[in-house]
Scaffold this active site. Structure first.
Site, PDB file in Angstrom:
ATOM      1  N   GLU A 195      10.344  -4.870  -3.557  1.00 17.62           N
ATOM      2  CA  GLU A 195      10.410  -6.013  -2.627  1.00 17.62           C
ATOM      3  C   GLU A 195       9.416  -5.915  -1.462  1.00 17.62           C
ATOM      4  O   GLU A 195       9.031  -6.938  -0.891  1.00 17.62           O
ATOM      5  CB  GLU A 195      11.828  -6.179  -2.071  1.00 17.62           C
ATOM      6  CG  GLU A 195      12.248  -5.060  -1.115  1.00 17.62           C
ATOM      7  CD  GLU A 195      13.673  -5.237  -0.586  1.00 17.62           C
ATOM      8  OE1 GLU A 195      14.595  -5.441  -1.395  1.00 17.62           O
ATOM      9  OE2 GLU A 195      13.843  -5.147   0.649  1.00 17.62           O
ATOM     10  N   ARG A 222      20.293  -1.450  -2.340  1.00 16.12           N
ATOM     11  CA  ARG A 222      18.848  -1.172  -2.341  1.00 16.12           C
ATOM     12  C   ARG A 222      18.330  -1.398  -3.758  1.00 16.12           C
ATOM     13  O   ARG A 222      18.975  -1.023  -4.741  1.00 16.12           O
ATOM     14  CB  ARG A 222      18.556   0.271  -1.928  1.00 16.12           C
ATOM     15  CG  ARG A 222      18.675   0.537  -0.427  1.00 16.12           C
ATOM     16  CD  ARG A 222      17.595  -0.165   0.403  1.00 16.12           C
ATOM     17  NE  ARG A 222      17.712   0.110   1.835  1.00 16.12           N
ATOM     18  CZ  ARG A 222      18.440  -0.586   2.695  1.00 16.12           C
ATOM     19  NH1 ARG A 222      19.139  -1.630   2.273  1.00 16.12           N
ATOM     20  NH2 ARG A 222      18.471  -0.262   3.973  1.00 16.12           N
ATOM     21  N   HIS A 268      16.726 -10.020   0.634  1.00 15.09           N
ATOM     22  CA  HIS A 268      17.269  -9.014   1.560  1.00 15.09           C
ATOM     23  C   HIS A 268      17.826  -9.690   2.823  1.00 15.09           C
ATOM     24  O   HIS A 268      17.437  -9.350   3.945  1.00 15.09           O
ATOM     25  CB  HIS A 268      16.204  -7.977   1.917  1.00 15.09           C
ATOM     26  CG  HIS A 268      16.796  -6.630   2.199  1.00 15.09           C
ATOM     27  ND1 HIS A 268      16.275  -5.470   1.690  1.00 15.09           N
ATOM     28  CD2 HIS A 268      17.881  -6.257   2.934  1.00 15.09           C
ATOM     29  CE1 HIS A 268      16.994  -4.445   2.114  1.00 15.09           C
ATOM     30  NE2 HIS A 268      17.987  -4.905   2.866  1.00 15.09           N
TER      31      HIS A 268
HETATM   32  P1  NAI Z   1      28.284   3.997   3.793  1.00 12.73           P
HETATM   33  O1  NAI Z   1      27.536   5.214   4.121  1.00 12.73           O
HETATM   34  O2  NAI Z   1      29.442   3.585   4.645  1.00 12.73           O
HETATM   35  O3  NAI Z   1      28.829   4.100   2.286  1.00 12.73           O
HETATM   36  C1  NAI Z   1      28.071   4.613   1.229  1.00 12.73           C
HETATM   37  C2  NAI Z   1      29.029   5.205   0.229  1.00 12.73           C
HETATM   38  O4  NAI Z   1      28.247   5.682  -0.871  1.00 12.73           O
HETATM   39  C3  NAI Z   1      29.833   6.405   0.772  1.00 12.73           C
HETATM   40  O5  NAI Z   1      31.211   6.225   0.526  1.00 12.73           O
HETATM   41  C4  NAI Z   1      29.269   7.601   0.002  1.00 12.73           C
HETATM   42  O6  NAI Z   1      30.245   8.598  -0.252  1.00 12.73           O
HETATM   43  C5  NAI Z   1      28.804   6.932  -1.279  1.00 12.73           C
HETATM   44  N1  NAI Z   1      27.795   7.708  -1.992  1.00 12.73           N
HETATM   45  C6  NAI Z   1      26.738   8.359  -1.460  1.00 12.73           C
HETATM   46  N2  NAI Z   1      26.030   8.957  -2.442  1.00 12.73           N
HETATM   47  C7  NAI Z   1      26.646   8.651  -3.589  1.00 12.73           C
HETATM   48  C8  NAI Z   1      26.385   8.975  -4.957  1.00 12.73           C
HETATM   49  N3  NAI Z   1      25.345   9.748  -5.295  1.00 12.73           N
HETATM   50  N4  NAI Z   1      27.228   8.504  -5.903  1.00 12.73           N
HETATM   51  C9  NAI Z   1      28.308   7.752  -5.558  1.00 12.73           C
HETATM   52  N5  NAI Z   1      28.600   7.425  -4.280  1.00 12.73           N
HETATM   53  C10 NAI Z   1      27.783   7.859  -3.319  1.00 12.73           C
HETATM   54  O7  NAI Z   1      27.203   2.841   3.702  1.00 12.73           O
HETATM   55  P2  NAI Z   1      27.426   1.280   3.865  1.00 12.73           P
HETATM   56  O8  NAI Z   1      27.355   0.909   5.298  1.00 12.73           O
HETATM   57  O9  NAI Z   1      28.601   0.860   3.085  1.00 12.73           O
HETATM   58  O10 NAI Z   1      26.091   0.725   3.193  1.00 12.73           O
HETATM   59  C11 NAI Z   1      25.822   0.921   1.817  1.00 12.73           C
HETATM   60  C12 NAI Z   1      24.384   0.546   1.558  1.00 12.73           C
HETATM   61  O11 NAI Z   1      24.199  -0.849   1.749  1.00 12.73           O
HETATM   62  C13 NAI Z   1      23.366   1.172   2.530  1.00 12.73           C
HETATM   63  O12 NAI Z   1      23.012   2.476   2.137  1.00 12.73           O
HETATM   64  C14 NAI Z   1      22.213   0.228   2.456  1.00 12.73           C
HETATM   65  O13 NAI Z   1      21.318   0.689   1.461  1.00 12.73           O
HETATM   66  C15 NAI Z   1      22.829  -1.090   1.989  1.00 12.73           C
HETATM   67  N6  NAI Z   1      22.696  -2.155   2.993  1.00 12.73           N
HETATM   68  C16 NAI Z   1      22.117  -3.335   2.625  1.00 12.73           C
HETATM   69  C17 NAI Z   1      21.961  -4.366   3.523  1.00 12.73           C
HETATM   70  C18 NAI Z   1      21.356  -5.686   3.146  1.00 12.73           C
HETATM   71  O14 NAI Z   1      21.010  -6.495   4.025  1.00 12.73           O
HETATM   72  N7  NAI Z   1      21.203  -6.006   1.865  1.00 12.73           N
HETATM   73  C19 NAI Z   1      22.385  -4.204   4.915  1.00 12.73           C
HETATM   74  C20 NAI Z   1      23.064  -2.946   5.186  1.00 12.73           C
HETATM   75  C21 NAI Z   1      23.177  -1.950   4.256  1.00 12.73           C
END
Ligand code: NAI
Length: 373
Positions: free
Chosen positions: A304, A275, A336
């Site tokens: 964005e 993000r 994105h």
């Molecule tokens: P997820 O929920 O599986 O993993 C997120 C990780 O971040 C978790 O391991 C969590 O413990 C960690 N985390 C949460 N808060 C934290 C903090 N304050 N400090 C350190 N670590 C922290 O999520 P996933 O599926 O891996 O997605 C990650 C991000 O990718 C999403 O939140 C979304 O914003 C972004 N995304 C972007 C896309 C794109 O098209 N560019 C598409 C899908 C997701």
């Protein structure tokens, strides 16, 4: 049997009426309108809908729902287009603050279905206040995003964006295109959730060493060779490539700011497919100007909304920060698109429609499989 079912249903409705009158009202009006328009499938208002979204949704739909295409993003001006819909389906750049939630509630929407994983753009408290449930697609294809992350890193490392343009002009020279072997380099992965772990698997395949940071480390995952957890500062100090895979929330807003950039290895590459708000863009620009950051691959940008997903090719770009960012020859910006694979679109459509079906079947709150809580 029929009689028992009707009695059980009545009992359930009475319980709902006592505990949650707003929900009871919604159910009552849904049952009534179902009786009136038995032939009409329920409507889902799909905001910021692109042709590729609708194609995938229609394919998964099988005539169960009417998909109302709303080309605009959600706003207080456009929310009215959801009148008569059971659900509003929104995406990453639909702002869903208290005013939009109120506007959706006032036209009878009971469910907001995010067709994405992140939900930083939704005021969950306002939704709760209006009795609106919120669901998302927690996982559709972590591979899609991870593979785009790797694509950006390789593109920048081997200067493919420059080589592509240069060769088309007939200048088949190699000056300035020197990259580095990925093998043996250290990759810092911030966030070891689904996407972060896919990125780690991929870079381990190149022979990289991984330093990871996560608020909730997955120690079992770190048991494998060449992976270790470290503090954020240690990760920044050691990594040749830093890749962001944490959600955007208060704790992670501007996680990469001036201070963090100062702690990075000089000349390191920064990739953000998570993000935009994770990076202070002005600090990034300073870091690129000073050379502290050697390259940046960005699929997301903090401002964005209103730019990405739109064809602005016949207008001037009025966002000076983005314009400056894109003027660097060591920066690649994609709008994105990391999620955009056929597999991901299918999974998004199927999960979203399954959530709406659950909602129509009377499930609420924690009963919804993909509820955002
Ligand atoms: P997820 O929920 O599986 O993993 C997120 C990780 O971040 C978790 O391991 C969590 O413990 C960690 N985390 C949460 N808060 C934290 C903090 N304050 N400090 C350190 N670590 C922290 O999520 P996933 O599926 O891996 O997605 C990650 C991000 O990718 C999403 O939140 C979304 O914003 C972004 N995304 C972007 C896309 C794109 O098209 N560019 C598409 C899908 C997701």
């Amino acid at each position: 049997m029929q009689h028992n079912l009707a009695a059980a249903l009545l009992d359930r409705l009475r319980t709902i009426e006592a505990g949650d009158p707003a929900r009871f009202e919604r159910l009552r009006s849904a049952i009534e309108s179902d009786g009136r328009d038995a032939a009409e499938p329920p409507t889902i208002a799909v905001f910021d809908a692109k042709a590729f979204d609708l194609d995938a949704f229609e394919e998964a739909n099988g005539g169960r729902f009417q998909l109302k295409r709303i080309k605009d993003t959600l706003s207080t001006q456009t929310a009215g287009a959801a009148a008569g819909a059971v659900a509003a389906c929104i995406f990453v750049n639909d702002r869903c603050d208290a005013a939009e939630v109120q506007a959706l509630a006032s036209v009878g929407v009971g469910l907001i279905a995010l067709r994405c994983a992140g939900y930083n753009n939704v005021d969950l408290q306002a939704c709760a206040d209006h009795g609106i449930d919120v669901v998302r697609v927690p996982a559709y294809s972590p591979h899609a995003v991870a593979e785009h992350t790797i694509a950006l890193a390789l593109m920048l490392n081997r200067h493919l964006h420059i080589a592509y343009l240069r060769n088309r002009t007939g200048a088949f020279t190699l000056d300035g295109l020197t990259g580095f072997d990925m093998h043996g380099k250290t990759v810092g992965v911030i966030g070891t959730g689904q996407i972060g772990r896919c990125v780690i698997d991929a870079v381990l395949g190149f022979g990289c060493r991984v330093v990871a940071f996560d608020a909730y480390p997955n120690e079992a995952f770190a048991q494998q060779p060449n992976v270790e957890y470290a503090s954020l500062d240690a990760l920044l100090a050691q990594s040749d490539i830093v890749s962001l895979h944490v959600p955007l929330m208060e704790a992670t807003h501007h996680l990469i700011d001036h201070d963090a950039i100062e702690k990075m290895k000089p000349g390191a590459m920064l990739i953000n497919t998570s993000r935009g708000g994770l990076i202070d863009t002005r600090a990034l620009i300073d870091g690129l100007k000073s050379g502290r950051i050697g390259a940046a691959g960005l699929d997301v940008y903090e401002e964005e909304a209103g730019i990405f997903f739109r064809d602005l090719s016949s207008q001037v770009l009025t966002d000076d920060v983005l314009a400056r960012l894109m003027s660097f020859n060591n920066v690649v910006v994609t709008s994105h698109q990391a999620f955009l694979t056929r597999e991901a679109l299918t999974a998004i459509a199927e999960t979203t429609l399954a959530s709406v079906a659950e909602y129509l079947a009377g499930r609420r709150g924690d009963e919804l499989t993909h509820r955002v809580s």
